[in-house]
Design an enzyme around this catalytic site. Sequence first.
Site, PDB file in Angstrom:
ATOM      1  N   TYR A 156      16.605  63.257  31.436  1.00  0.00           N
ATOM      2  CA  TYR A 156      17.329  62.345  30.530  1.00  0.00           C
ATOM      3  C   TYR A 156      16.655  62.311  29.156  1.00  0.00           C
ATOM      4  CZ  TYR A 156      19.549  57.849  29.214  1.00  0.00           C
ATOM      5  OH  TYR A 156      20.251  56.837  28.589  1.00  0.00           O
ATOM      6  N   LYS A 160      18.354  63.442  25.663  1.00  0.00           N
ATOM      7  CA  LYS A 160      18.538  62.462  24.590  1.00  0.00           C
ATOM      8  C   LYS A 160      17.750  62.870  23.334  1.00  0.00           C
ATOM      9  CE  LYS A 160      21.346  59.575  26.675  1.00  0.00           C
ATOM     10  NZ  LYS A 160      22.747  59.476  26.222  1.00  0.00           N
TER      11      LYS A 160
HETATM   12  P1  NAP Z   1      27.480  53.496  32.361  1.00  0.00           P
HETATM   13  O1  NAP Z   1      27.844  52.067  32.467  1.00  0.00           O
HETATM   14  O2  NAP Z   1      26.831  54.182  33.505  1.00  0.00           O
HETATM   15  O3  NAP Z   1      28.791  54.310  31.917  1.00  0.00           O
HETATM   16  C1  NAP Z   1      28.716  55.705  31.762  1.00  0.00           C
HETATM   17  C2  NAP Z   1      30.024  56.197  31.215  1.00  0.00           C
HETATM   18  O4  NAP Z   1      29.951  57.627  31.108  1.00  0.00           O
HETATM   19  C3  NAP Z   1      31.186  55.863  32.114  1.00  0.00           C
HETATM   20  O5  NAP Z   1      32.303  55.518  31.331  1.00  0.00           O
HETATM   21  C4  NAP Z   1      31.430  57.171  32.845  1.00  0.00           C
HETATM   22  O6  NAP Z   1      32.803  57.259  33.173  1.00  0.00           O
HETATM   23  C5  NAP Z   1      31.042  58.213  31.799  1.00  0.00           C
HETATM   24  N1  NAP Z   1      30.665  59.480  32.386  1.00  0.00           N
HETATM   25  C6  NAP Z   1      29.555  59.739  33.122  1.00  0.00           C
HETATM   26  N2  NAP Z   1      29.561  61.021  33.544  1.00  0.00           N
HETATM   27  C7  NAP Z   1      30.690  61.580  33.048  1.00  0.00           C
HETATM   28  C8  NAP Z   1      31.284  62.872  33.146  1.00  0.00           C
HETATM   29  N3  NAP Z   1      30.722  63.867  33.850  1.00  0.00           N
HETATM   30  N4  NAP Z   1      32.444  63.113  32.513  1.00  0.00           N
HETATM   31  C9  NAP Z   1      33.056  62.114  31.814  1.00  0.00           C
HETATM   32  N5  NAP Z   1      32.548  60.878  31.682  1.00  0.00           N
HETATM   33  C10 NAP Z   1      31.386  60.614  32.303  1.00  0.00           C
HETATM   34  O7  NAP Z   1      26.493  53.743  31.128  1.00  0.00           O
HETATM   35  P2  NAP Z   1      26.224  52.884  29.808  1.00  0.00           P
HETATM   36  O8  NAP Z   1      25.035  52.035  30.069  1.00  0.00           O
HETATM   37  O9  NAP Z   1      27.469  52.298  29.289  1.00  0.00           O
HETATM   38  O10 NAP Z   1      25.709  54.054  28.847  1.00  0.00           O
HETATM   39  C11 NAP Z   1      26.511  54.657  27.856  1.00  0.00           C
HETATM   40  C12 NAP Z   1      25.631  55.597  27.038  1.00  0.00           C
HETATM   41  O11 NAP Z   1      24.552  54.863  26.468  1.00  0.00           O
HETATM   42  C13 NAP Z   1      24.976  56.705  27.872  1.00  0.00           C
HETATM   43  O12 NAP Z   1      24.937  57.892  27.115  1.00  0.00           O
HETATM   44  C14 NAP Z   1      23.601  56.191  28.111  1.00  0.00           C
HETATM   45  O13 NAP Z   1      22.683  57.246  28.332  1.00  0.00           O
HETATM   46  C15 NAP Z   1      23.326  55.472  26.813  1.00  0.00           C
HETATM   47  N6  NAP Z   1      22.286  54.449  26.915  1.00  0.00           N
HETATM   48  C16 NAP Z   1      22.459  53.358  27.713  1.00  0.00           C
HETATM   49  C17 NAP Z   1      21.456  52.414  27.772  1.00  0.00           C
HETATM   50  C18 NAP Z   1      21.584  51.165  28.604  1.00  0.00           C
HETATM   51  O14 NAP Z   1      20.626  50.399  28.653  1.00  0.00           O
HETATM   52  N7  NAP Z   1      22.682  50.904  29.253  1.00  0.00           N
HETATM   53  C19 NAP Z   1      20.268  52.576  27.037  1.00  0.00           C
HETATM   54  C20 NAP Z   1      20.136  53.708  26.251  1.00  0.00           C
HETATM   55  C21 NAP Z   1      21.149  54.631  26.181  1.00  0.00           C
HETATM   56  P3  NAP Z   1      33.415  57.775  34.568  1.00  0.00           P
HETATM   57  O15 NAP Z   1      32.462  57.414  35.649  1.00  0.00           O
HETATM   58  O16 NAP Z   1      34.737  57.090  34.626  1.00  0.00           O
HETATM   59  O17 NAP Z   1      33.557  59.248  34.362  1.00  0.00           O
END
Ligand code: NAP
Length: 248
Positions: A156, A160
């Site tokens: 990851y 990133k």
């Molecule tokens: P999440 O709740 O796990 O949601 C992930 C999203 O990505 C879902 O809409 C999922 O949709 C989609 N996804 C995953 N694999 C996919 C694939 N193969 N094809 C198409 N869509 C896919 O994650 P989140 O926390 O909202 O995170 C969103 C972004 O922010 C990510 O890039 C994550 O790395 C980044 N981020 C999050 C945090 C945090 O604390 N939450 C911190 C730093 C960075 P489906 O399952 O419907 O496909």
Amino acid sequence: MSNDTPQKVAIVTGASRGIGQAIAKKLASDGFHVALVARDQEKLVLVQKEIEADGGNANTHVCDLAQRGDFGALIDQLYADLGRIDVLVNNAGMTRDGLMLRMSDEDFEDVINVNLRSVFEGCRAAARPMMRGRFGRIINITSVTGLSGNAGQANYAAAKAGLVGLTKTIAKEFGSKGITANAIAPGFIETDMTAALGEEIRKGVEKSVPLRRYGQPEEIACAVSFLASDGGGYVTGQTLIVDGGLTC
Ligand code: NAP
């Protein structure tokens, strides 16, 4: 929507839940037609309905970013259907954590594939329509993990960190064409992804982060909204950290 629509078009990946859902809603309320992309059609339709109930416009597009070529083909199709692509938010992401000595090649490659390679594919496909429109905003959601590394997240963190280099390169290659590219690096944001970390980590974060809480998806959406707005037009090649002070 016809090919000569005056409404700006934003594509948001991972729009079915979490941060992507909040970004999609915010951009719709900013006046964009939003193309909602993820794998879970039912959840995408729920987001679409919420956007429409608030007076916005959105369409759903099922796409597995892990499948090479599918995202590029979807963007080509969206351009053919909508006649413009103004904003691309590469938000979708996945984790498959494990200490490096025990991490399989597959776990490394799968995370790189979805979190980095698919973003390259999407940016390459969107760049041509954006160049034709002489306007484009690419916003890649990275992570503070990509800036500082994190034990248990070699895959990851590498993906990133790769996004940061990709974003700066796009800023340099396409700046003269009216396209900006920026990254946003969230800290701990309240979504399914962080729920999986459990209560103990949450308590630790809430003690150590200067703002003493997890961030909300809407707080990332506001940063995206700024970078996509006219007011954000002179910002490019940057990584905006939104982490409650975690890394300061
Ligand atoms: P999440 O709740 O796990 O949601 C992930 C999203 O990505 C879902 O809409 C999922 O949709 C989609 N996804 C995953 N694999 C996919 C694939 N193969 N094809 C198409 N869509 C896919 O994650 P989140 O926390 O909202 O995170 C969103 C972004 O922010 C990510 O890039 C994550 O790395 C980044 N981020 C999050 C945090 C945090 O604390 N939450 C911190 C730093 C960075 P489906 O399952 O419907 O496909």
